[in-house]
Design an enzyme around this catalytic site. Structure first.
Site, PDB file in Angstrom:
ATOM      1  N   HIS A  84      -0.278   2.661  -0.684  1.00 35.14           N
ATOM      2  CA  HIS A  84      -1.412   3.446  -0.202  1.00 35.14           C
ATOM      3  C   HIS A  84      -2.174   4.065  -1.382  1.00 35.14           C
ATOM      4  CE1 HIS A  84      -3.865   6.175   2.100  1.00 35.14           C
ATOM      5  NE2 HIS A  84      -3.269   7.228   1.579  1.00 35.14           N
ATOM      6  N   ASP A  87      -4.227   1.409  -3.014  1.00 35.05           N
ATOM      7  CA  ASP A  87      -5.354   1.074  -2.151  1.00 35.05           C
ATOM      8  C   ASP A  87      -6.441   2.141  -2.263  1.00 35.05           C
ATOM      9  OD1 ASP A  87      -6.667  -0.492  -0.126  1.00 35.05           O
ATOM     10  OD2 ASP A  87      -6.085   1.048   1.327  1.00 35.05           O
TER      11      ASP A  87
END
Length: 113
Positions: A84, A87
């Site tokens: 995450h 990203d």
């Protein structure tokens, strides 16, 4: 062995959170830059973009250090939080690139009109 796993897990989680903080800061600066762009304040927009870039450099450095460990043979466990963070960093980088181009376009448009 369990203690080593917990420490490794804690380190990766802390690293991931640091990446998220800096990537989040970068996105906040980008939003500020776009808001300045909306009122044609190019100097402040550029300043905010510069701050966003600085935050991305820090986050990218943290990510790169971790990836280099894996490239050198140290196994890094899969982490949803680290994924995450990567990203979020990649999204911030893309948004900043678009923001930089928007500033240039708006400046050109403003000069021509």
């Amino acid at each position: 062995m369990e203690k080593d796993y917990i420490e490794e897990n804690d380190q990766l989680n802390q690293l991931s959170m640091n990446i998220l903080v800096h990537a989040g800061n970068a996105r906040d600066h980008l939003v500020q830059a776009l808001e300045k762009l909306e009122v044609m304040d190019f100097d402040l927009a550029k300043m905010e973009i510069k701050e966003a870039r600085s935050e991305v450099v820090v986050a990218h450095g943290l990510q790169t250090d971790t990836l280099q460990l894996e490239a050198s043979g140290e196994q890094i466990r899969y982490s949803t939080l680290f994924c995450h963070a990567q990203d979020t960093l990649m999204t911030a980088q893309s948004e900043i690139l678009i923001g930089e181009h928007l500033i240039k376009l708006f400046e050109r448009f403003n000069k021509e009109n």
